[in-house]
Design a protein around this motif. Structure first.
Motif, short mmCIF file in Angstrom:
data_model
loop_
_atom_site.label_atom_id
_atom_site.label_comp_id
_atom_site.label_asym_id
_atom_site.label_seq_id
_atom_site.Cartn_x
_atom_site.Cartn_y
_atom_site.Cartn_z
N LYS A 1 -44.83 21.03 20.05
CA LYS A 1 -44.74 22.22 19.13
C LYS A 1 -44.60 21.33 17.69
O LYS A 1 -45.17 20.59 17.51
N GLU B 1 -53.88 15.07 22.56
CA GLU B 1 -53.18 15.87 23.52
C GLU B 1 -51.82 16.19 23.56
O GLU B 1 -51.31 17.29 24.09
N GLN C 1 -49.45 19.28 21.74
CA GLN C 1 -49.02 20.65 21.98
C GLN C 1 -47.62 20.69 22.71
O GLN C 1 -47.22 21.81 22.76
#
Length: 776
Positions: free
Chosen positions: A363, A357, A360
């Motif tokens: 990046k 998780e 993200q």
């Protein structure tokens, strides 16, 4: 020159042969600098992926595509054959040119002197090798309960795992522990039933124990051809082929794959067809996409389902962790290891198939986790990093979020157990070894810069607010390290002379960075250094390493059990501290209550009554809590930590200008006063014990456990053996291995693991207190 392939490196055209020459000279140079305890005589191949004259481009060796990477661990109960399996994997992949043996002490991954002498794995070793175009980063983990944290921190960074079982014993005590750890980190795994050639080996028994004890759904991808002495190969259920190893082949490299035919193997073909149909039904139940396929065009005849379709469905089911593929073989007899390697690349996930998780938020910036630190005499600290996103290069400045410091990586290496090859860069999904990080410790999160970390935290915060209304969840994920268990044993450690104390402190500091489960503290009363560890073996190994690696002959005091204390009733206490230092008056008056709580809590629960002023709290809350915590570190009975206690602050008066140190001192004194007033209770660590013993020796083992205040829960039957499961106080099983060997003529084995802390009965408590005070 036309025969050489040309490719571009750093915008310059160089031949791959030239690069390879540079590379091999670097490898030779790095091999010269190897540690002295690496045994000579092992023949390592020139470079991973370079077997014989097969020269690949440098790019394909160093950074394979992410879909072709597998980060896996090998985990199991002690003595199930993890290191032997790893050794065979390295041999068949062309990484080594001779087979190592745990008994001979010449395996690649057990390279520490202590590991070779004892024939056990103590610290995880990482090895990188290629198999049929895939890059595999493999970690061999310990099976001994004293090194549970070592397994935990490695599972934290893996994408998949191979659970190795002894086919004659099935699921054992430590197997359950590592399986639970893998569940916690949501790691897809495959099972390998090893030792199929051992007397008493039973494929069906082992599969049944996986189903019952691990509550997992086994998918039988292979069936054994024979068991125990008659074991000679396996049947591939998916492709309906038999794999037979050449009996004259010494190293197991030669095996033949033959389709099963009605004429030659009617019975085996019937069994395999039934097993394949059962497998198809199982997978169809768990995977909707495959179920549609089966019910559609192949509903009439399951035999027509292509092997590739079934393999893809098994891959999806393994990833979803709804079932586990099961394979079998004998690593020691070199049978079944190549199909296991194929299964690793086919069914376990690549890094991009795992859903992390926190990625993200970063990046394409660098995000890596330091999961292990080793100390090398020549190179200094070597830090193992799992790269989750971004890219890493030598001379790169990185930011450590946990330590809030910036460091520079001087060199980047690919890990080959205790041998390393220098590389120019590494991308996401890989496991790297870095040189030059002075302050990074196990469990630290590494990013490219402080601003990158702040940007990620902001993104995480926004996400957290959307989902949870707060960003504490995001904070926790940013710094996802490992939970460190509380030590259960401690002893004093003394240097040979006072002059050597700084050397001992340095050695302990280095060992603590490597092993966070080792705790070192200073005894405030005696001024001695106290070593706290996970078990007798753990402390013994630390003592041995200080002697060998740091050249210090240290003395260990007697091993002590880490007891805890609690109180049985509520008590109130008040205290006043009034001191004048110089021209400043320090005055604190406090009233508080200590009471027992039902829930198990190692740290005291702190509450504030309504009468306590908000302003005072705002100014001195930290000082108050420091005072309470320090008072609960040493209980009134044995000086052990206090647990399961709540402290409620009823009133607090502080004279203006009173220092926070004085507030802490007064709070601490008042808490100790309350604890002394209360009825007190000693809590002792209880261990889960599992003893595997033959029927003939069961009675003496049970009689001995009764003398040790053991509480037997059940006695299971495991083929010809009996498995005694129960609880025993830790204090009673010091040196148990020697006694058990004597009682059973060396035939029994046992495993222990910390279960929980429990109140001692009054008689045992008074005996312990009298012994501590020197009355008995």
């Amino acid at each position: 020159m036309s025969s050489l392939r040309i490719f571009s490196v750093n915008h310059k055209k160089m031949s791959s042969l030239h690069i390879n020459n540079i590379y091999c000279s670097k490898l030779r140079a790095s091999l010269k600098r190897l540690k002295p305890h690496v045994l000579l005589g092992r023949n390592y191949s020139s470079l991973p992926g370079l077997i014989g004259n097969d020269i690949k481009s440098l790019h394909s060796i160093i950074s394979p595509p992410i879909a072709k990477i597998r980060n896996i661990g090998i985990m199991a109960h002690i003595d199930a054959g993890k290191t032997t399996t790893t050794e065979r994997i390295l041999y068949y992949s062309g990484y080594t040119r001779s087979l190592g043996d745990v008994d001979d002490g010449d395996t690649v991954t057990d390279f520490m002197a202590q590991e070779r002498e004892r024939g056990i794995t103590i610290q995880s070793a990482a090895v990188t090798f290629d198999w049929k175009g895939y890059r595999v980063n493999l970690i061999d983990t310990p099976g001994h309960v004293d090194f549970t944290l070592e397994v935990e921190r490695c599972l934290r960074v893996l994408d998949g795992a191979v659970a190795v079982f002894d086919a004659s014993a099935g699921v054992e005590a430590q197997t359950l522990t590592v399986w639970r750890q893998a569940d916690k980190h949501k790691i897809p795994r495959i099972c390998f039933l090893n030792k199929m050639d051992k007397t008493g080996a039973s494929f069906n028994y082992a599969v049944e124990s996986i189903r019952e004890k691990l509550k997992a759904k086994p998918l039988l991808l292979q069936l054994p051809i024979g068991e125990a002495k008659t074991f000679k190969g396996v049947v591939d259920v998916v492709s309906k082929e038999k794999l037979l190893w050449n009996s004259s082949s010494v190293d197991g490299k030669d095996f033949e794959r033959k389709p099963l035919l009605e004429m030659s193997d009617p019975k085996l073909l019937k069994e395999t067809t039934e097993a394949r149909n059962a497998l198809i039904e199982q997978v169809a139940d768990l995977d909707d996409e495959f179920a549609d396929l089966v019910l559609g065009e192949f509903s009439e005849n399951f035999d027509l389902i292509p092997a590739e379709k079934l393999q893809t469905a098994i891959h999806r089911v393994t990833l979803a962790q709804t079932a586990v593929p099961v394979l079998c073989g004998s690593a020691l007899k070199n049978k079944g290891v190549q199909p296991l390697l194929d299964a690793i690349t086919m069914y376990l996930p690549s890094p991009e198939e795992r859903n992390y998780e926190f990625l993200q938020w970063y990046k394409d910036d660098l995000c890596a986790l330091a999961f292990k630190v080793l100390h090398d005499k020549q190179r200094g600290p070597l830090v193992f990093l799992r790269i989750y996103s971004g890219m890493i290069k030598p001379q790169l400045a990185i930011h450590n979020i946990n330590g809030n410091c910036t460091e520079r990586i001087s060199r980047l290496l690919l890990p080959f157990a205790d041998q390393h090859v220098e590389i120019p860069s590494l991308t996401a999904g890989n496991i790297a070894l870095t040189v030059g990080l002075k302050h990074t410790a196990t469990g630290d999160t590494i990013v490219s810069s402080k601003s990158s970390a702040l940007a990620a935290a902001r993104r995480a915060g926004r996400e957290g607010e959307k989902k949870h209304g707060q960003n504490s969840e995001a904070e926790r994920l940013l710094l996802a390290g490992v939970e460190i268990p509380e030590p259960v044993f401690f002893c004093t450690i003394e240097p040979p002379s006072v002059a050597k104390q700084p050397d001992l402190d340095h050695a302990l500091k280095c060992l603590q960075r490597e092993d966070p489960s080792l705790k070192v503290r200073l005894d405030p009363d005696s001024g001695q250094t106290v070593l706290c560890g996970m078990g007798e073996l753990h402390i013994e190994i630390i003592h041995d390493r200080i002697k060998r690696e740091y050249g210090l002959e240290t003395y260990l005091g007697p091993l002590q059990v880490a007891y805890r204390e609690t109180i049985l009733n509520s008590v109130c206490a008040s205290d006043t501290l009034d001191r004048t230092l110089g021209d400043k008056r320090h005055l604190v008056t406090i009233e508080l209550e200590a009471k027992p709580i039902e829930t198990s809590s190692v740290t005291p629960v702190i509450e504030y009554a309504e009468g306590v002023s908000e302003d005072i709290l705002k100014a001195s809350q930290e000082a108050i809590e420091n005072g309470i915590h320090s008072a609960c570190l040493q209980g009134p009975l044995l000086g052990s930590p206090i647990q399961d206690v709540a402290i409620t602050l009823h009133s607090l008066i502080i004279h203006p200008g009173t220092s926070s140190t004085m507030i802490s001192a007064c709070v601490s004194r008042c808490v100790q006063k309350a604890l002394k007033k209360a009825d007190k209770q000693v809590l002792e660590p209880l261990m889960n014990l599992e003893v595997t013993v033959t029927r003939d020796y069961l009675s003496p083992v049970l009689a001995d456990l009764a003398q040790r205040r053991g509480n037997i829960q059940e006695i299971q039957t495991r083929q010809d053996n009996r498995v005694v499961i129960g609880f025993v106080p830790l204090a009673e099983i010091m040196g148990y291995s020697t006694v058990l060997r004597t009682l059973t003529s060396g035939s029994a084995t046992f495993a222990v693991e910390l279960s929980h802390y429990e109140a001692m009965n009054p008689q045992d408590q008074s005996t312990l207190l009298n012994r501590r005070s020197g009355l008995t």
